[in-house]
Design a protein around this motif. Structure first.
Motif, PDB file in Angstrom:
ATOM      1  N   VAL A  80       0.844  -1.199   0.000  1.00 28.58           N
ATOM      2  CA  VAL A  80       0.000   0.000   0.000  1.00 28.58           C
ATOM      3  C   VAL A  80       0.876   1.245   0.000  1.00 28.58           C
ATOM      4  CG1 VAL A  80      -1.732   1.291   1.323  1.00 28.58           C
ATOM      5  CG2 VAL A  80      -1.805  -1.204   1.292  1.00 28.58           C
ATOM      6  N   LEU A  81       0.510   2.230  -0.815  1.00 29.54           N
ATOM      7  CA  LEU A  81       1.185   3.521  -0.778  1.00 29.54           C
ATOM      8  C   LEU A  81       0.602   4.346   0.361  1.00 29.54           C
ATOM      9  CD1 LEU A  81       1.453   4.660  -4.498  1.00 29.54           C
ATOM     10  CD2 LEU A  81       3.331   4.202  -2.936  1.00 29.54           C
ATOM     11  N   ARG A  82       1.457   4.818   1.241  1.00 29.26           N
ATOM     12  CA  ARG A  82       1.010   5.630   2.382  1.00 29.26           C
ATOM     13  C   ARG A  82       1.613   7.028   2.248  1.00 29.26           C
ATOM     14  NH1 ARG A  82      -1.637   2.138   5.362  1.00 29.26           N
ATOM     15  NH2 ARG A  82      -0.919   0.006   5.553  1.00 29.26           N
ATOM     16  N   PRO A  83       0.754   8.058   2.097  1.00 24.29           N
ATOM     17  CA  PRO A  83       1.271   9.426   2.006  1.00 24.29           C
ATOM     18  C   PRO A  83       1.970   9.825   3.299  1.00 24.29           C
ATOM     19  CG  PRO A  83      -1.129   9.434   2.096  1.00 24.29           C
ATOM     20  CD  PRO A  83      -0.699   8.010   2.054  1.00 24.29           C
ATOM     21  N   LEU A  84       3.011  10.643   3.165  1.00 21.84           N
ATOM     22  CA  LEU A  84       3.776  11.085   4.328  1.00 21.84           C
ATOM     23  C   LEU A  84       3.273  12.406   4.890  1.00 21.84           C
ATOM     24  CD1 LEU A  84       7.368  10.089   3.158  1.00 21.84           C
ATOM     25  CD2 LEU A  84       5.776   8.811   4.592  1.00 21.84           C
ATOM     26  N   GLU A  85       2.135  12.873   4.392  1.00 21.04           N
ATOM     27  CA  GLU A  85       1.500  14.071   4.925  1.00 21.04           C
ATOM     28  C   GLU A  85      -0.007  13.923   4.726  1.00 21.04           C
ATOM     29  OE1 GLU A  85       1.576  17.494   1.709  1.00 21.04           O
ATOM     30  OE2 GLU A  85       3.555  16.579   1.858  1.00 21.04           O
ATOM     31  N   PRO A  86      -0.799  14.666   5.486  1.00 25.39           N
ATOM     32  CA  PRO A  86      -2.261  14.566   5.348  1.00 25.39           C
ATOM     33  C   PRO A  86      -2.725  14.999   3.950  1.00 25.39           C
ATOM     34  CG  PRO A  86      -1.665  15.762   7.353  1.00 25.39           C
ATOM     35  CD  PRO A  86      -0.411  15.582   6.557  1.00 25.39           C
ATOM     36  N   LEU A  87      -3.756  14.339   3.465  1.00 25.53           N
ATOM     37  CA  LEU A  87      -4.348  14.679   2.174  1.00 25.53           C
ATOM     38  C   LEU A  87      -5.752  15.222   2.403  1.00 25.53           C
ATOM     39  CD1 LEU A  87      -3.360  11.497   0.147  1.00 25.53           C
ATOM     40  CD2 LEU A  87      -2.138  13.671   0.284  1.00 25.53           C
ATOM     41  N   GLU A  88      -6.087  16.275   1.679  1.00 23.77           N
ATOM     42  CA  GLU A  88      -7.432  16.848   1.784  1.00 23.77           C
ATOM     43  C   GLU A  88      -8.315  16.217   0.717  1.00 23.77           C
ATOM     44  OE1 GLU A  88      -7.142  21.099   1.625  1.00 23.77           O
ATOM     45  OE2 GLU A  88      -5.527  21.130   3.096  1.00 23.77           O
ATOM     46  N   LEU A  89      -8.718  14.978   0.962  1.00 28.50           N
ATOM     47  CA  LEU A  89      -9.551  14.238   0.022  1.00 28.50           C
ATOM     48  C   LEU A  89     -10.824  13.774   0.706  1.00 28.50           C
ATOM     49  CD1 LEU A  89      -6.786  11.961  -1.569  1.00 28.50           C
ATOM     50  CD2 LEU A  89      -7.810  14.001  -2.577  1.00 28.50           C
ATOM     51  N   SER A  90     -11.876  13.648  -0.069  1.00 29.81           N
ATOM     52  CA  SER A  90     -13.129  13.092   0.445  1.00 29.81           C
ATOM     53  C   SER A  90     -13.036  11.577   0.434  1.00 29.81           C
ATOM     54  CB  SER A  90     -14.299  13.537  -0.428  1.00 29.81           C
ATOM     55  OG  SER A  90     -14.382  14.943  -0.466  1.00 29.81           O
TER      56      SER A  90
END
Length: 70
Positions: free
Chosen positions: A16-26
Motif C-alpha cells: 500500500v502507498l502511504r502518504p507522508l502528509e495529510p491529504l485533503e480528500l473526500s
C-alpha cells in the motif's frame, strides 16, 4: 481539495502507498497517481546543486516538487 495539482511523498509498505502528509480528500474520492522513484529525483538535484550559485538542498527539493506540480 481544490483542482490544483499537489505533489506529496509516499512510502510503499506492505502493498500500500502511504502518504507522508495529510491529504485533503473526500472518502472514496479517486485521484491519479504518478510513480517516480525519489532516488532518481535526488540524482537530478545532486547534479544541479550549486550550478547557479549556492542554495540549500532543501530549497532545491522544494523547487523540484513545485515544478512537478505544474
Amino acid at each position: 481539495m481544490s483542482s490544483r495539482v499537489k505533489v506529496v511523498r509516499a512510502r510503499y509498505e506492505k502493498g500500500v502507498l502511504r502518504p507522508l502528509e495529510p491529504l485533503e480528500l473526500s472518502e472514496g474520492e479517486e485521484v491519479l497517481v504518478r510513480i517516480e522513484r525519489l532516488k532518481e529525483k535526488e540524482k537530478i538535484v545532486e547534479e544541479f546543486y550549486g550550478k547557479r550559485g549556492p542554495a540549500p538542498k532543501e530549497l532545491l527539493d522544494e523547487f523540484m516538487l513545485e515544478a512537478e506540480a505544474q
